[in-house]
Design an enzyme around this catalytic site. Structure first.
Site, PDB file in Angstrom:
ATOM      1  N   CYS A  41      51.153  54.146  23.998  1.00 18.59           N
ATOM      2  CA  CYS A  41      52.382  54.163  24.780  1.00 18.59           C
ATOM      3  C   CYS A  41      53.459  54.952  24.032  1.00 18.59           C
ATOM      4  CB  CYS A  41      52.851  52.741  25.065  1.00 18.59           C
ATOM      5  SG  CYS A  41      53.298  51.826  23.565  1.00 18.59           S
ATOM      6  N   CYS A  44      54.220  53.460  20.742  1.00 20.60           N
ATOM      7  CA  CYS A  44      53.119  53.763  19.806  1.00 20.60           C
ATOM      8  C   CYS A  44      53.319  55.135  19.172  1.00 20.60           C
ATOM      9  CB  CYS A  44      51.780  53.721  20.527  1.00 20.60           C
ATOM     10  SG  CYS A  44      51.315  52.116  21.212  1.00 20.60           S
ATOM     11  N   ARG A  48      53.949  56.068  15.271  1.00 20.80           N
ATOM     12  CA  ARG A  48      53.178  57.076  14.531  1.00 20.80           C
ATOM     13  C   ARG A  48      54.124  58.012  13.780  1.00 20.80           C
ATOM     14  NH1 ARG A  48      48.372  59.267  18.581  1.00 20.80           N
ATOM     15  NH2 ARG A  48      47.376  57.245  18.937  1.00 20.80           N
ATOM     16  N   CYS A 104      59.646  50.644  28.537  1.00 14.06           N
ATOM     17  CA  CYS A 104      59.774  51.858  27.717  1.00 14.06           C
ATOM     18  C   CYS A 104      59.714  53.085  28.619  1.00 14.06           C
ATOM     19  CB  CYS A 104      58.679  51.906  26.661  1.00 14.06           C
ATOM     20  SG  CYS A 104      57.004  51.941  27.330  1.00 14.06           S
ATOM     21  N   CYS A 130      53.755  50.255  27.459  1.00 12.65           N
ATOM     22  CA  CYS A 130      54.133  49.470  26.281  1.00 12.65           C
ATOM     23  C   CYS A 130      53.841  47.981  26.457  1.00 12.65           C
ATOM     24  CB  CYS A 130      55.620  49.654  25.979  1.00 12.65           C
ATOM     25  SG  CYS A 130      56.083  51.338  25.528  1.00 12.65           S
TER      26      CYS A 130
END
Length: 234
Positions: A41, A44, A48, A104, A130
């Site tokens: 998502c 995510c 990262r 999100c 998300c």
């Protein structure tokens, strides 16, 4: 402990170890996405980016760990870990308390001068939701694990920052010749010395004149031979 952390922050090994842990987590994330087919998502993707920030801090610190450049690396480390913790906590709250008013974005937003989603879509393009729970381990969802990971990064970064005014501890790298040497000695060897310091070898009863990079190489070989690819006893 603070003196030891100060000494670690002045050696390349500790910074490379920091970068290696973040790189390993990035590889795990890509494994989840492209092998286990989990959809990342937007949060995510941002998490990262925070991990890449931690990895970048490790690489910057490894360039010249005894110079003031390490303070910039510590600052980047603190910012990336703090931002990652904030994102992981927000992600956790969305999954634990789903609400139509707390969602999100549909796509990650990057600045025009750094369009990561166009340069590396396999890594930075979000395709998931998300609020969807896709994976858990030991009853904890992925964002909850990231809360713990980023919190650990942040705590260690704060300790390293606090340790800077303290006089560094004079540590000696011990590289034994015995195959029964412990992993703790190997990690200590990687962390404690800079490439310009000397390595004391206790097994031979004399001081080796080789630079500390040789000790780092021996530790890496030991870890690969006896931890990553152990040889079974016949």
């Amino acid at each position: 402990m603070l003196k030891f952390l100060n000494q670690c922050s002045r050696g390349r090994g500790a910074w490379l170890l920091l970068a290696l842990t973040a790189f390993a987590l990035e590889m795990v994330a890509l494994w989840f996405q492209h092998v286990m087919m989990l959809k990342p998502c937007v949060l995510c993707i941002y998490e990262r980016c925070a991990l890449f920030g931690v990895m970048g801090a490790g690489l910057v610190g490894a360039i010249a760990p005894k110079s003031p450049l390490r303070y910039g690396a510590i600052a980047l480390w603190l910012y990336s870990a703090g931002k990652g913790l904030q994102l992981a906590w927000e992600h956790t709250m969305i999954q634990l308390h789903p609400s139509p008013f707390q969602t999100c974005d549909f796509a990650a937003s990057f600045p025009s001068w750094l369009p990561l989603d166009k340069w590396l879509p396999q890594v930075f393009v979000a395709t998931g939701d998300c609020a969807v729970r896709q994976w858990e381990f030991l009853t904890l969802e992925m964002p909850q694990w990231l809360v713990g990971i980023f919190a650990a990064y942040l705590v260690v970064a704060l300790l390293v920052l606090i340790a800077q005014p303290f006089k560094p501890k004079n540590a000696i790298c011990l590289v034994g010749k015995s195959k029964t040497a412990t992993l703790g000695v190997a990690v200590f060897n990687v962390c404690a010395l800079s490439p310009w310091e000397r390595v004391g070898v206790r097994a031979s009863g004399r001081t080796n004149k080789k630079p500390a990079s040789a000790g780092f190489l021996l530790c890496a070989v030991w870890v690969i031979q006896y931890v990553v690819f152990p040889v079974p006893h016949l």
